[in-house]
Design a protein around this motif. Structure first.
Motif, PDB file in Angstrom:
ATOM      1  N   GLN A 152     -14.623 -61.097  85.214  1.00  0.00           N
ATOM      2  CA  GLN A 152     -15.995 -61.278  84.914  1.00  0.00           C
ATOM      3  C   GLN A 152     -16.675 -59.840  84.595  1.00  0.00           C
ATOM      4  N   THR A 153     -16.270 -58.918  85.548  1.00  0.00           N
ATOM      5  CA  THR A 153     -17.034 -57.521  85.335  1.00  0.00           C
ATOM      6  C   THR A 153     -16.468 -57.129  83.973  1.00  0.00           C
ATOM      7  N   ARG A 154     -15.276 -57.166  83.400  1.00  0.00           N
ATOM      8  CA  ARG A 154     -14.900 -56.547  82.298  1.00  0.00           C
ATOM      9  C   ARG A 154     -15.653 -57.233  81.075  1.00  0.00           C
ATOM     10  N   VAL A 173     -29.640 -54.843  80.577  1.00  0.00           N
ATOM     11  CA  VAL A 173     -30.165 -54.327  81.933  1.00  0.00           C
ATOM     12  C   VAL A 173     -29.908 -55.623  82.865  1.00  0.00           C
ATOM     13  N   LYS A 174     -30.536 -56.801  82.156  1.00  0.00           N
ATOM     14  CA  LYS A 174     -30.455 -58.100  83.169  1.00  0.00           C
ATOM     15  C   LYS A 174     -28.923 -58.377  83.135  1.00  0.00           C
ATOM     16  N   ARG A 175     -28.264 -58.366  82.216  1.00  0.00           N
ATOM     17  CA  ARG A 175     -26.761 -58.616  82.450  1.00  0.00           C
ATOM     18  C   ARG A 175     -26.207 -57.782  83.752  1.00  0.00           C
ATOM     19  N   CYS A 176     -26.548 -56.553  83.497  1.00  0.00           N
ATOM     20  CA  CYS A 176     -26.010 -55.597  84.895  1.00  0.00           C
ATOM     21  C   CYS A 176     -26.366 -56.007  85.939  1.00  0.00           C
ATOM     22  N   ARG A 177     -27.564 -56.260  86.043  1.00  0.00           N
ATOM     23  CA  ARG A 177     -28.333 -56.866  87.388  1.00  0.00           C
ATOM     24  C   ARG A 177     -27.745 -58.008  87.822  1.00  0.00           C
ATOM     25  N   ASP A 178     -27.374 -58.844  86.908  1.00  0.00           N
ATOM     26  CA  ASP A 178     -26.997 -60.112  87.112  1.00  0.00           C
ATOM     27  C   ASP A 178     -25.394 -60.156  87.828  1.00  0.00           C
ATOM     28  N   LEU A 179     -24.581 -59.141  87.265  1.00  0.00           N
ATOM     29  CA  LEU A 179     -23.218 -58.789  87.632  1.00  0.00           C
ATOM     30  C   LEU A 179     -23.369 -58.222  88.871  1.00  0.00           C
ATOM     31  N   TYR A 180     -24.284 -57.345  89.382  1.00  0.00           N
ATOM     32  CA  TYR A 180     -24.377 -56.576  90.610  1.00  0.00           C
ATOM     33  C   TYR A 180     -24.690 -57.730  91.694  1.00  0.00           C
ATOM     34  N   THR A 181     -25.550 -58.650  91.401  1.00  0.00           N
ATOM     35  CA  THR A 181     -25.694 -59.559  92.325  1.00  0.00           C
ATOM     36  C   THR A 181     -24.466 -60.469  92.733  1.00  0.00           C
ATOM     37  N   LEU A 183     -21.283 -59.746  92.185  1.00  0.00           N
ATOM     38  CA  LEU A 183     -20.388 -58.808  92.794  1.00  0.00           C
ATOM     39  C   LEU A 183     -20.779 -58.884  94.354  1.00  0.00           C
ATOM     40  N   SER A 184     -21.992 -58.633  94.699  1.00  0.00           N
ATOM     41  CA  SER A 184     -22.615 -58.444  96.099  1.00  0.00           C
ATOM     42  C   SER A 184     -22.266 -59.595  96.854  1.00  0.00           C
ATOM     43  N   GLU A 185     -22.545 -60.998  96.161  1.00  0.00           N
ATOM     44  CA  GLU A 185     -22.068 -62.290  96.666  1.00  0.00           C
ATOM     45  C   GLU A 185     -20.766 -62.369  96.970  1.00  0.00           C
ATOM     46  N   LYS A 186     -19.890 -62.057  96.012  1.00  0.00           N
ATOM     47  CA  LYS A 186     -18.646 -62.684  96.000  1.00  0.00           C
ATOM     48  C   LYS A 186     -17.498 -61.821  96.572  1.00  0.00           C
ATOM     49  N   LEU A 187     -17.975 -60.449  96.441  1.00  0.00           N
ATOM     50  CA  LEU A 187     -16.706 -59.250  96.886  1.00  0.00           C
ATOM     51  C   LEU A 187     -16.651 -59.625  98.456  1.00  0.00           C
ATOM     52  N   PHE A 204     -17.580 -52.109  91.844  1.00  0.00           N
ATOM     53  CA  PHE A 204     -18.871 -52.372  92.341  1.00  0.00           C
ATOM     54  C   PHE A 204     -20.000 -51.177  92.612  1.00  0.00           C
ATOM     55  N   TRP A 205     -19.344 -49.991  93.171  1.00  0.00           N
ATOM     56  CA  TRP A 205     -20.312 -48.870  93.533  1.00  0.00           C
ATOM     57  C   TRP A 205     -20.597 -48.063  92.469  1.00  0.00           C
ATOM     58  N   GLU A 206     -20.024 -48.070  91.346  1.00  0.00           N
ATOM     59  CA  GLU A 206     -20.473 -47.626  90.290  1.00  0.00           C
ATOM     60  C   GLU A 206     -21.568 -48.373  89.591  1.00  0.00           C
TER      61      GLU A 206
END
Length: 272
Positions: A152-154, A173-181, A183-187, A204-206
């Motif tokens: 999903q990240t790739r 920017v929205k796509r990256c924000r959504d990805l961060y959210t 990953l925060s929830e599922k990792l 995730f940290w990057e």
């Protein structure tokens, strides 16, 4: 030369230890404000009698007790206001002292939208380059939750980079924000279940650093030409510059990982 070296934002001390091994006569004040990082720093450097660890920020740094001949910032210069950084270090260094900065630097920008676009391309390209190596060795073949997050990240970052390159900054920017959210929830907070899980945590940290750059002034990195301009205006001459990794662009002045060596001028407007 004589005097102490100050390493600002030492983190866990990994980069500092390499520096100590290269320079066996170096005596260092290692400065790190974060409580967790400071604990690791003290533990990792306990066998080096040449290191004094201090839990404080650059703002709090006092240098009246011993001359400072060298200041290093490895991966930490973007945590502080760049103009303030140069002014503070100029006052800390002896005349002719050396400032060495090694850090990720963004490609050039002249507006907030351009800066956000640069953040997307810069951070995403670091991750996607790593993924290209991983894909060569087939580390993502195990089917588990971490592998799914990796894919999903790739997919998300590949699309975000294309959007950024075609000027669709808001969508990227929205796509990256959504990805961060996501990953925060599922990792999972526990240790990685597979080698790919360790990489996903790094990604995730990057991505977190990218999102912080969208939102917080302290995380807003500058670009190379502006950094050099601020250094010159603050009383530093550039001795050497090298781009050791390119994240964007076609020349050594574009985005990527850079190393700068500056020397404090003996006369500057700051001393007047």
């Amino acid at each position: 030369g004589g005097g102490f070296s100050v390493d600002v934002g030492s983190g866990s001390g990994a980069a500092l230890i390499m520096l100590l091994e290269l320079l066996p006569n170096l005596h260092v004040r290692a400065v790190e404000p974060d409580e967790t990082a400071f604990a690791y720093l003290c533990h990792n450097t306990k066998d080096f009698s040449r290191v004094v660890c201090e839990r404080q920020s650059l703002l709090e740094l006092q240098v009246t007790d011993a001359p400072v001949s060298v200041v290093t910032l490895i991966g930490s210069s973007h945590r502080v206001n760049t103009a303030f950084l140069f002014q503070k270090v100029w006052h800390a260094l002896v005349d002719g002292g050396i400032l060495c900065i090694a850090d990720e630097i963004l490609p050039s920008f002249s507006s907030r939208e351009e800066r956000n676009n640069a953040l997307v391309r810069h951070h995403s390209n670091y991750i996607l380059a790593s993924m290209a190596e991983i894909d060569m060795y087939g580390l993502d073949q195990h089917k588990n939750g971490e592998t799914e997050l990796y894919r999903q990240t790739r997919q998300a970052l590949t699309r975000a980079v294309l959007e950024a390159q075609y000027g669709q900054t808001g969508a990227a920017v929205k796509r990256c924000r959504d990805l961060y959210t996501e990953l925060s929830e599922k990792l999972p907070p526990k240790q990685p279940a597979s080698p790919i899980g360790a990489f996903v945590r790094y990604y995730f940290w990057e991505i977190q650093a990218m999102v912080a750059g969208f939102d917080y002034e302290i995380a807003r990195k500058t670009h190379v030409k502006r950094l050099l301009s601020l250094a010159n205006g603050s009383g530093f001459d550039l001795l050497r510059h090298r781009q050791v990794y390119a994240s964007t662009g076609v020349d050594e002045w574009d985005g990527g990982t850079h190393v700068f060596t500056f020397q404090k001028r003996t006369a500057s407007f700051l001393s007047r």
